[in-house]
Design an enzyme around this catalytic site. Structure first.
Site, mmCIF file in Angstrom:
data_model
loop_
_atom_site.group_PDB
_atom_site.id
_atom_site.type_symbol
_atom_site.label_atom_id
_atom_site.label_comp_id
_atom_site.label_asym_id
_atom_site.label_seq_id
_atom_site.Cartn_x
_atom_site.Cartn_y
_atom_site.Cartn_z
ATOM 1 N N ASP A 262 0.841 -1.235 -0.217
ATOM 2 C CA ASP A 262 0.191 -0.031 -0.032
ATOM 3 C C ASP A 262 0.836 1.279 -0.021
ATOM 4 O O ASP A 262 2.097 1.156 0.179
ATOM 5 C CB ASP A 262 -0.862 -0.006 1.349
ATOM 6 N N GLU B 59 -0.002 -0.914 5.739
ATOM 7 C CA GLU B 59 1.160 -0.715 6.384
ATOM 8 C C GLU B 59 0.939 0.745 6.900
ATOM 9 O O GLU B 59 1.498 1.450 7.908
ATOM 10 C CB GLU B 59 2.381 -0.854 6.039
#
Length: 382
Positions: A83, A146
């Site tokens: 991400d 994350e």
């Protein structure tokens, strides 16, 4: 800026894990994958992993785990997140000279944090999975969430739901580290200390109790604190205790009845979370959340464990050798601590300048990606 998904992504071809870490970096960058929108990139990478012979692939949500099963005596875990933060007009990627150095550079969202690191790891995994040169079994973890709260972190989910998938003798995390090893990480604790008083007119201050003055005594203890330098495995970690936010005041002629501050303690890997908390509460002298001192309340806002560098482990020593001995401690907190929670030594190792993370001008030198890729494959080979 809106976090709505763009109407299109920019992959030019199916994911090719063997094409090289540099073209793979561009392929990954060109797939929009802001936190909570990782499905497209996971859908693109999953078939490429499943196409590798003799590899087990597990998917949990938008987190992918691929494992070799060669029966080799050791196992290394390679982990990187998929991400990114929201775009800032920096998609798709582009290749060109860095305006400051002139080096050939990949520009684009996630080029540093951490799609270049993920590309290096995925390329190494695909290259070596069935190679006779592979020195150890490999686990590749490409995970979601994350950049947001821990409850969305795909690696954290695996730690609690499928720890067996993360078993290994050493873990590498593709955090940008300037193509050198940043070993372990420091822990972090953040507490909110609130002083409680009684409001009064400042002309009759004896009728009240000044909460700001009580908080000031705590802040003086923080300001006077002498942080430690702690040496572990030849690396020096620098602890720090700081007030990072504070507020008080009702009016310019009023004694405040409440004052609060957030205190952040960054501690070295020689302390556990409990030891760090005990030390912090001893310094602040305000009690604990369960048993606060008179006139105070304490709220534990965040606590994350530190990660030991583990450079005394044989595989870690080999990694240090492969990277030319370029090692420094990691002062910030990273997901390597999740591996430490499982008893696995872990280091940060990836291309890119961490100072460019989350910026509009995020960019990563091609030479660093190639260097990390080469050193990683050398380290994992016989």
């Amino acid at each position: 800026m809106s976090t709505a998904a763009p109407t299109e992504s920019f992959p030019e071809s199916p994911i090719d894990l063997l094409a090289g870490a540099v073209p793979l970096t561009r392929q990954l960058v060109d797939i929009y994958s802001e936190s909570h929108h990782e499905q497209e990139i996971a859908d693109a990478v999953e078939p490429a992993l499943r196409a590798i012979e003799n590899v087990d692939v597990t998917r949990r949500g938008n987190t992918l785990v691929a494992r070799t099963q060669r029966g080799l005596p050791d196992r290394v875990v390679l982990a990187g997140h998929l991400d990114t933060v929201p775009p800032a007009d920096n998609l798709p990627s582009r290749l060109g000279p860095d305006p400051e150095t002139g080096e050939e550079t990949i520009f684009g969202l996630g080029s540093v944090d951490m799609k270049s690191g993920a590309a290096c790891y995925a390329h190494a995994f695909a290259t070596l999975a069935n190679s006779p040169e592979l020195a150890c079994d490999l686990t590749l973890v490409l995970y979601e969430g994350e950049e947001v709260a821990t409850k969305y972190n795909g690696l954290n989910h695996l730690v609690h739901s499928d720890p067996d998938l993360l078993e290994g003798d050493l873990a590498l995390l593709g955090e940008p580290s300037g193509a050198m090893i940043e070993a372990g990480c420091q822990g972090t604790i953040r507490v909110k200390v609130t002083a409680h008083g009684a409001r009064a007119h400042s002309a009759r201050s004896w009728l009240g109790h000044n909460a700001l003055h009580d908080l000031a005594r705590v802040l003086v203890r923080v300001a006077d604190y002498e942080p430690q330098d702690v040496e572990i495995d030849g690396l020096t970690y620098k602890e720090g205790l700081n007030a990072v936010m504070a507020e008080s005041g009702v009016a310019t002629n009023t004694i405040p009845d409440e004052a609060w501050a957030f205190i952040n303690f960054r501690y070295a890997p020689n302390r556990s979370v409990d030891e760090a908390l005990a030390h912090l509460y001893e310094v602040l002298q305000v009690g604990t959340p369960e048993s606060p001192a008179d006139g105070y309340s304490v709220f534990l806002d965040d606590a994350a464990a530190a990660a030991a560098p583990g450079l005394n482990q044989p595989f870690a020593a080999k990694l240090v050798e492969a990277t030319g001995g370029r090692v420094r401690p990691k002062y910030g907190w990273t997901d390597v601590a999740r591996f430490t929670e499982l008893g696995i030594p872990a280091v940060n190792f990836g291309p890119g300048d961490p100072g460019l993370c989350h910026t509009k001008d995020e960019r990563c030198p091609v030479a660093q990606i190639e260097e990390v890729s080469r050193q990683l494959i050398q380290f994992l080979s016989r």
